[in-house]
Design a protein around this motif. Structure first.
Motif, PDB file in Angstrom:
ATOM      1  N   ALA A 140     -67.780   7.242  -1.364  1.00  0.00           N
ATOM      2  CA  ALA A 140     -67.339   8.142  -2.437  1.00  0.00           C
ATOM      3  C   ALA A 140     -68.492   8.394  -3.414  1.00  0.00           C
ATOM      4  N   ALA A 141     -68.440   9.528  -4.086  1.00  0.00           N
ATOM      5  CA  ALA A 141     -69.484   9.879  -5.068  1.00  0.00           C
ATOM      6  C   ALA A 141     -69.405   8.965  -6.276  1.00  0.00           C
ATOM      7  N   LYS A 142     -70.584   8.518  -6.766  1.00  0.00           N
ATOM      8  CA  LYS A 142     -70.639   7.632  -7.927  1.00  0.00           C
ATOM      9  C   LYS A 142     -70.856   8.399  -9.244  1.00  0.00           C
ATOM     10  N   GLY A 143     -71.173   9.660  -9.123  1.00  0.00           N
ATOM     11  CA  GLY A 143     -71.319  10.466 -10.348  1.00  0.00           C
ATOM     12  C   GLY A 143     -72.738  10.576 -10.869  1.00  0.00           C
ATOM     13  N   TYR A 144     -73.720  10.031 -10.154  1.00  0.00           N
ATOM     14  CA  TYR A 144     -75.122  10.178 -10.559  1.00  0.00           C
ATOM     15  C   TYR A 144     -75.986  10.219  -9.301  1.00  0.00           C
ATOM     16  N   PHE A 145     -77.231  10.735  -9.443  1.00  0.00           N
ATOM     17  CA  PHE A 145     -78.123  10.922  -8.298  1.00  0.00           C
ATOM     18  C   PHE A 145     -79.299   9.962  -8.351  1.00  0.00           C
ATOM     19  N   ILE A 146     -79.724   9.544  -7.152  1.00  0.00           N
ATOM     20  CA  ILE A 146     -80.978   8.802  -7.008  1.00  0.00           C
ATOM     21  C   ILE A 146     -81.978   9.710  -6.306  1.00  0.00           C
ATOM     22  N   GLN A 147     -83.258   9.378  -6.379  1.00  0.00           N
ATOM     23  CA  GLN A 147     -84.294  10.213  -5.758  1.00  0.00           C
ATOM     24  C   GLN A 147     -84.169  10.101  -4.234  1.00  0.00           C
ATOM     25  N   PRO A 148     -84.053  11.249  -3.531  1.00  0.00           N
ATOM     26  CA  PRO A 148     -83.809  11.191  -2.076  1.00  0.00           C
ATOM     27  C   PRO A 148     -85.026  10.775  -1.253  1.00  0.00           C
ATOM     28  N   PHE A 149     -86.240  10.922  -1.794  1.00  0.00           N
ATOM     29  CA  PHE A 149     -87.431  10.523  -1.053  1.00  0.00           C
ATOM     30  C   PHE A 149     -88.495  10.059  -2.045  1.00  0.00           C
ATOM     31  N   ARG A 150     -89.040   8.863  -1.791  1.00  0.00           N
ATOM     32  CA  ARG A 150     -90.057   8.286  -2.685  1.00  0.00           C
ATOM     33  C   ARG A 150     -91.434   8.729  -2.231  1.00  0.00           C
ATOM     34  N   GLY A 151     -91.786   9.967  -2.558  1.00  0.00           N
ATOM     35  CA  GLY A 151     -93.094  10.481  -2.166  1.00  0.00           C
ATOM     36  C   GLY A 151     -93.875  10.969  -3.376  1.00  0.00           C
ATOM     37  N   ILE A 152     -94.871  11.820  -3.116  1.00  0.00           N
ATOM     38  CA  ILE A 152     -95.727  12.370  -4.178  1.00  0.00           C
ATOM     39  C   ILE A 152     -95.143  13.709  -4.622  1.00  0.00           C
ATOM     40  N   LEU A 153     -94.879  13.852  -5.930  1.00  0.00           N
ATOM     41  CA  LEU A 153     -94.331  15.104  -6.460  1.00  0.00           C
ATOM     42  C   LEU A 153     -95.417  16.176  -6.405  1.00  0.00           C
ATOM     43  N   THR A 154     -95.159  17.219  -5.608  1.00  0.00           N
ATOM     44  CA  THR A 154     -96.175  18.276  -5.416  1.00  0.00           C
ATOM     45  C   THR A 154     -95.772  19.605  -6.029  1.00  0.00           C
ATOM     46  N   SER A 155     -94.503  19.823  -6.292  1.00  0.00           N
ATOM     47  CA  SER A 155     -94.074  21.100  -6.869  1.00  0.00           C
ATOM     48  C   SER A 155     -92.798  20.876  -7.676  1.00  0.00           C
ATOM     49  N   ARG A 156     -92.792  21.453  -8.883  1.00  0.00           N
ATOM     50  CA  ARG A 156     -91.653  21.275  -9.772  1.00  0.00           C
ATOM     51  C   ARG A 156     -90.756  22.507  -9.749  1.00  0.00           C
ATOM     52  N   TYR A 157     -89.629  22.380 -10.395  1.00  0.00           N
ATOM     53  CA  TYR A 157     -88.657  23.468 -10.502  1.00  0.00           C
ATOM     54  C   TYR A 157     -89.157  24.485 -11.527  1.00  0.00           C
ATOM     55  N   GLY A 158     -88.996  25.801 -11.216  1.00  0.00           N
ATOM     56  CA  GLY A 158     -89.346  26.832 -12.180  1.00  0.00           C
ATOM     57  C   GLY A 158     -90.210  27.912 -11.589  1.00  0.00           C
ATOM     58  N   ALA A 159     -90.737  28.770 -12.507  1.00  0.00           N
ATOM     59  CA  ALA A 159     -91.530  29.923 -12.072  1.00  0.00           C
ATOM     60  C   ALA A 159     -92.868  29.474 -11.495  1.00  0.00           C
ATOM     61  N   ARG A 160     -93.255  30.153 -10.390  1.00  0.00           N
ATOM     62  CA  ARG A 160     -94.562  29.914  -9.769  1.00  0.00           C
ATOM     63  C   ARG A 160     -95.187  31.266  -9.466  1.00  0.00           C
TER      64      ARG A 160
END
Length: 542
Positions: free
Chosen positions: A419-439
């Motif tokens: 069942a859903a716990k109501g919060y998210f964990i990071q799905p993959f522990r890698g290197i952040l290469t691109s963020r959300y938003g305009a590019r």
């Protein structure tokens, strides 16, 4: 008989007057020669003493005149003053020599008393009167000052004062001339009064009433009454016809008289427009769910660089809900605070009574008895600024109808593992290469973590898989429904480990990292959607 008596008495009176005049004219006629000479020398001495007293008076006048000339015109007249002083000293020395040489003159106190009287008169005159310089302004007498130099200093102060108002050098366009005169000390012109009289000749500066907001001048007008009426008109516009309301300015609005350049004066209409306008100001924005820094900047008419410049402490890729961001904006030049007395009916919220059932899961509940709000009659002071309510102070509260409580049944049974716990964990522990938003290539609707191909990708929270397979530019992707309108998407996988309709738990592996679809290398593209609309995933990670 009476007429004869009157005639006889008149003739006798004439004879008596004739005898008295002859005696007066023949005084000393029978004295010896030596006595005549003594009387002559005595009369000559009296006359000489009188002349000496007159001369002393003249010398004292010369001394006073010389000192006045020296004060009024400075060094060029110093020689004349010195000559007067030397002349006076010479006369005094001669008088002293004469008094020491002639003991008989010392016996006579008359000349000394006369000299003392002359000196006393001179000192009293010097204490009440003085030599002054009459100032003529454009041919008209302005008054007397001590010296021409003093007046020149006053003129310099007036020119410097006017230059400060105008912001440029200024020369007084007045014809000033001088003449020396004898004036009573109490009638000397006060330097401050002379300065104001000269300042009144300045044609480019005038006395105006300045209206200021929090110490910042807004405009100037010669009528204080017109400015006061303008303030009242601005306040009345906010109150309107409401008799239960009163208004006041939020800012400190003052009206003060001051000398300003004539060019600074404004009409009442111009001042009203300025007061009704806006001024630059900073505002603070609290980050909301789904916000990005670029979106916040765009909504407020700013660039991303401008927002980052005002908030150097903020990581543009990791802003959090509730975080305070400073933005450049504007606010009214003048704000009005209005306090209104309101009478209204206020609902009284009902309370909820919770009952637990072990036949229901913890995330399940149902209402057994509906609640019903009560009502209260309220009198409150409502405070608003520029029409926006700021606070409401309750003056009285009378309950008209009591509320009815709600009865709610809540489950106590443990949730399934998936069942859903109501919060998210990071799905993959890698290197952040691109963020959300305009590019540069468009808008990026998720975040990317790069890593080795085949690395495990896990579910951010428990839920039901609603999509698993090839998904166009996303390549092999998985979409999980977590309930409450929340879904997550995991794209560009090399292979999938789940199927549509399958239940998954938080942290359970659902795919392997890959580079399928529109991808330049192995990475996990993760999206969070609320009711189908992509939002910034970083604001949901825990």
């Amino acid at each position: 008989m009476g007429e004869k008596r009157q005639s006889w008495r008149g003739a006798r009176r004439q004879i008596m007057w004739r005898v008295r005049w002859r005696r007066a004219l023949n005084i000393g006629a029978n004295l010896p020669v030596r006595e005549d000479r003594r009387l002559g020398r005595k009369a000559l001495g009296k006359g000489r003493d009188l002349l000496r007293c007159l001369w002393n008076l003249v010398c004292m006048a010369c001394m006073t005149l010389g000192e006045g000339i020296r004060k009024a015109f400075g060094r060029p007249a110093a020689k004349a003053a010195a000559w007067c002083e030397e002349l006076y000293q010479a006369v005094e020395a001669r008088r002293a020599e004469y008094l020491l040489g002639d003991r008989r003159r010392q016996k006579s106190r008359g000349p000394a008393c006369a000299l003392l009287a002359a000196v006393t008169i001179s000192l009293i005159s010097a204490s009440y009167f003085s030599i002054g310089v009459e100032v003529l302004l454009d041919g008209e007498s302005l008054g007397y000052v001590e010296s021409a130099r003093q007046m020149e200093e006053i003129v310099a102060r007036v020119e410097e004062r006017t230059s400060g108002y105008l912001g440029r050098p200024y020369s007084l366009p007045a014809d000033i001339s001088y003449s020396i005169g004898y004036v009573q000390r109490d009638n000397m012109l006060d330097p401050a009064a002379a300065e104001e009289a000269l300042f009144a000749q300045v044609g480019e500066v005038s006395s105006q009433y300045i209206i200021s907001v929090d110490g910042q001048p807004v405009g100037a007008n010669p009528s204080k009454t017109a400015l006061e009426l303008l303030k009242q008109r601005l306040l009345s516009a906010q109150v309107g016809a409401d008799e239960n309301a009163r208004a006041e300015f939020v800012q400190d609005v003052t009206i003060e008289q001051a000398n300003v350049p004539d060019s600074y004066a404004s009409s009442i209409t111009e001042i009203e427009q300025a007061l009704s306008g806006e001024r630059a100001a900073m505002q603070v924005y609290a980050v909301q769910q789904g916000d990005t820094l670029s979106q916040i900047a765009e909504r407020n008419g700013m660039t991303l660089q401008q927002v980052q410049g005002l908030n150097p402490q903020i990581d543009p890729d990791r802003i959090h809900i509730g975080e305070q961001i400073t933005l450049a904006g504007s606010k009214p030049m003048l704000s009005v605070k209005k306090t209104t007395v309101l009478e209204y009916t206020q609902p009284i919220a009902y309370e909820t009574e919770v009952q637990y059932s072990d036949e229901m899961y913890k995330n399940q509940s149902k209402i057994i008895t509906e609640g019903r709000n009560g009502q209260a009659s309220v009198v409150a002071n409502v405070v608003s600024i520029d029409g926006v309510e700021q606070e409401r102070v309750i003056q009285s509260w009378d309950v008209v109808q009591q509320p009815q409580s709600e009865v709610k049944l809540v489950g106590s049974k443990e949730l399934p593992a998936k069942a859903a716990k109501g919060y998210f964990i990071q799905p993959f522990r890698g290197i952040l290469t691109s963020r959300y938003g305009a590019r540069s290539r468009g808008y990026h609707t998720g975040v990317d973590w790069a890593g080795a191909k085949g690395s495990p990708v896990v579910a951010a929270d428990g839920g039901t898989v609603i999509q698993a397979g090839w998904n166009g530019g996303y390549g092999y992707s998985v979409t999980i429904d977590h309930g409450n309108g929340l879904t997550t998407l995991y794209a560009h996988n090399s292979s999938l480990l789940v199927k549509a309709g399958q239940k998954v738990a938080q942290g359970e592996q659902i795919a392997k990292l890959g580079s399928t679809g529109n991808s330049t290398g192995p990475h996990c593209h993760w999206e969070v959607r609320v009711n189908g609309k992509a939002v910034n995933p970083m604001g949901y990670l825990r």
